[in-house]
Design an enzyme around this catalytic site. Structure first.
Site, PDB file in Angstrom:
ATOM      1  N   TYR A  98      35.705  40.526  28.342  1.00  0.00           N
ATOM      2  CA  TYR A  98      36.526  40.444  29.702  1.00  0.00           C
ATOM      3  C   TYR A  98      35.330  40.903  31.347  1.00  0.00           C
ATOM      4  O   TYR A  98      35.128  41.876  31.241  1.00  0.00           O
ATOM      5  CB  TYR A  98      37.498  41.199  29.868  1.00  0.00           C
ATOM      6  CG  TYR A  98      38.415  41.412  30.907  1.00  0.00           C
ATOM      7  CD1 TYR A  98      39.890  40.063  31.487  1.00  0.00           C
ATOM      8  CD2 TYR A  98      38.209  41.554  32.406  1.00  0.00           C
ATOM      9  CE1 TYR A  98      40.226  39.991  32.308  1.00  0.00           C
ATOM     10  CE2 TYR A  98      39.127  41.707  33.016  1.00  0.00           C
ATOM     11  CZ  TYR A  98      40.175  41.422  33.584  1.00  0.00           C
ATOM     12  OH  TYR A  98      40.591  41.015  35.349  1.00  0.00           O
ATOM     13  N   GLU A 181      38.977  35.359  37.492  1.00  0.00           N
ATOM     14  CA  GLU A 181      39.161  36.474  36.164  1.00  0.00           C
ATOM     15  C   GLU A 181      39.035  35.433  34.943  1.00  0.00           C
ATOM     16  O   GLU A 181      38.837  33.913  34.332  1.00  0.00           O
ATOM     17  CB  GLU A 181      40.227  37.101  35.786  1.00  0.00           C
ATOM     18  CG  GLU A 181      40.459  36.727  34.576  1.00  0.00           C
ATOM     19  CD  GLU A 181      41.870  37.876  34.228  1.00  0.00           C
ATOM     20  OE1 GLU A 181      42.367  38.579  33.948  1.00  0.00           O
ATOM     21  OE2 GLU A 181      42.708  36.977  33.787  1.00  0.00           O
TER      22      GLU A 181
END
Ligand code: GDP
Ligand code: MN
Length: 355
Positions: A98, A181
């Site tokens: 992530y 993101e």
């Protein structure tokens, strides 16, 4: 303005960030089919959690593909039905990481946020588990990259990781993004990083320097700026200065403003109705602050416009109304007849909001 995944990935590709090969971008009427399998069929809705909801399917032949395509076009996710489906070559994945970039307004810097376990369960991680790095002087420093490569348990990949982080950072800055993101960042069998999914929010206020911007979600007019799609307090004001001061005051009160909105020199019913419509798209908004100074415009005219506008909606978030200046006493009377209170100052409105 929030981009869809395929739009975000095209932007990444333009900045040399590795992304899966795009096979097709489908509309409901599109007839094309992939010529090779496996592929991933992905619902293009502006919401996360598509994987868990069934909006992401890996298919191995053309029968599975047809079924996935139909199911995904028919399926609503978090209140959105897709206009578009993205079909990509499936990636052979070893690990899902992530990474995200945000603007940290408290320290006035871009911040990189990372977690070693990316993927559909990322929201279950405690926020303290995420690594945070403030980016200074146009790039992330080598020590931080080395540390992150250790956290990711791939110290031998530090160099490659540094490259992709720098490319993502450049995408963020040069595209005037407010959020970028990558979840997941795939690590593949042959040791490559590939952005498996991407969410980008662009700053509407930067539209003037990106004449090339053309996305499914249209940018708002220059007087409306999305600040945080999860913000709880919406703002409406007249004049850019007052609109900025209103946003600042909400932040200073420890709350998150969803938007900046300057409705200009007049405040008609049509304008207030349009403003409410824009604000109602943000599901977390529980309060709307209306902060109007009556100079040329008369406060009682604005009060009437607010009362009329309110009638056109079955339910609205709580309204905190501050009107001052020209004919504010008449405005107070009108508002009180409609069970609305008129606040004398922005501070008084904010006291109601004390967290
Ligand atoms: P989201 O649920 O809306 O965030 O959608 P994502 O695009 O992140 O996909 C959800 C999950 O599907 C990912 O975390 C992966 O586990 C899986 N996935 C998506 N694309 C691929 C792929 O090409 N290969 C593999 N192995 N898994 C994939
Ligand atoms: Mn994802």
């Amino acid at each position: 303005m929030r981009l869809l995944e395929y739009e975000s990935k095209r932007l990444l590709r333009a900045f040399a960030v590795p992304v899966p090969t795009e096979v097709l971008v489908l509309r409901e009427e599109s007839k094309e089919k992939p010529s090779a399998f496996p592929v991933v069929v992905k619902s293009q809705v502006p919401a996360g959690g598509r994987g868990k909801a069934g909006g992401i399917k890996i298919v191995h032949d053309s029968n599975e593909y047809q079924a996935a395509r139909e199911a995904i076009f028919a399926q609503e996710i978090k209140g959105y039905k897709p206009n578009t489906i993205l079909v990509e070559e499936a990636v052979d994945v070893v690990n899902e990481l992530y990474l995200s970039f945000i603007i940290n307004r408290e320290v006035a810097a871009i911040e990189l946020i990372a977690h070693q376990e990316g993927g559909v369960e990322v929201e279950s991680h405690d926020s303290a588990e995420f690594r945070k790095y403030t980016i200074k002087n146009g790039g992330i420093d080598d020590a931080a990259i080395d540390e992150l490569a250790d956290v990711f348990n791939i110290p031998e990949k530090a160099f490659l990781l540094g490259d992709i982080i720098q490319q993502l950072y450049e995408t963020f800055v040069k595209s005037d993004a407010t959020l970028l993101e990558i979840n997941p960042l795939f690590l593949t069998h042959d040791g490559q990083f590939i952005a498996g999914d991407c969410k980008i929010v662009l700053d509407d206020a930067a539209l003037f320097r990106h004449p090339d911007w053309s996305f499914e979600d249209k940018p708002h007019d220059a007087n409306f700026i999305l600040l945080n799609e999860f913000g709880s307090v919406a703002t409406i004001a007249n004049g850019a200065g007052l609109a900025m001061a209103t946003v600042d005051a909400v932040v200073a009160a420890g709350l998150t403003p969803s938007n900046f909105l300057d409705i200009g020199g007049s405040a008609t019913t049509e304008q207030i109705v349009e403003s409410f419509k824009k604000i109602l798209k943000f599901k977390n908004v529980d309060t709307i602050i209306i902060n109007i100074f009556g100079g040329i415009v008369q406060c009682d005219t604005v009060a009437k416009a607010i009362i009329d506008s309110q009638k056109q909606f079955s339910s609205l978030p709580r309204l905190l109304i501050r009107l001052s200046g020209n004919r504010s006493e008449e405005a107070a009377k009108l508002l009180s007849q409609s069970q609305l209170h008129l606040y004398q100052s922005l501070n008084e409105c904010l006291k109601e909001l004390a967290p």
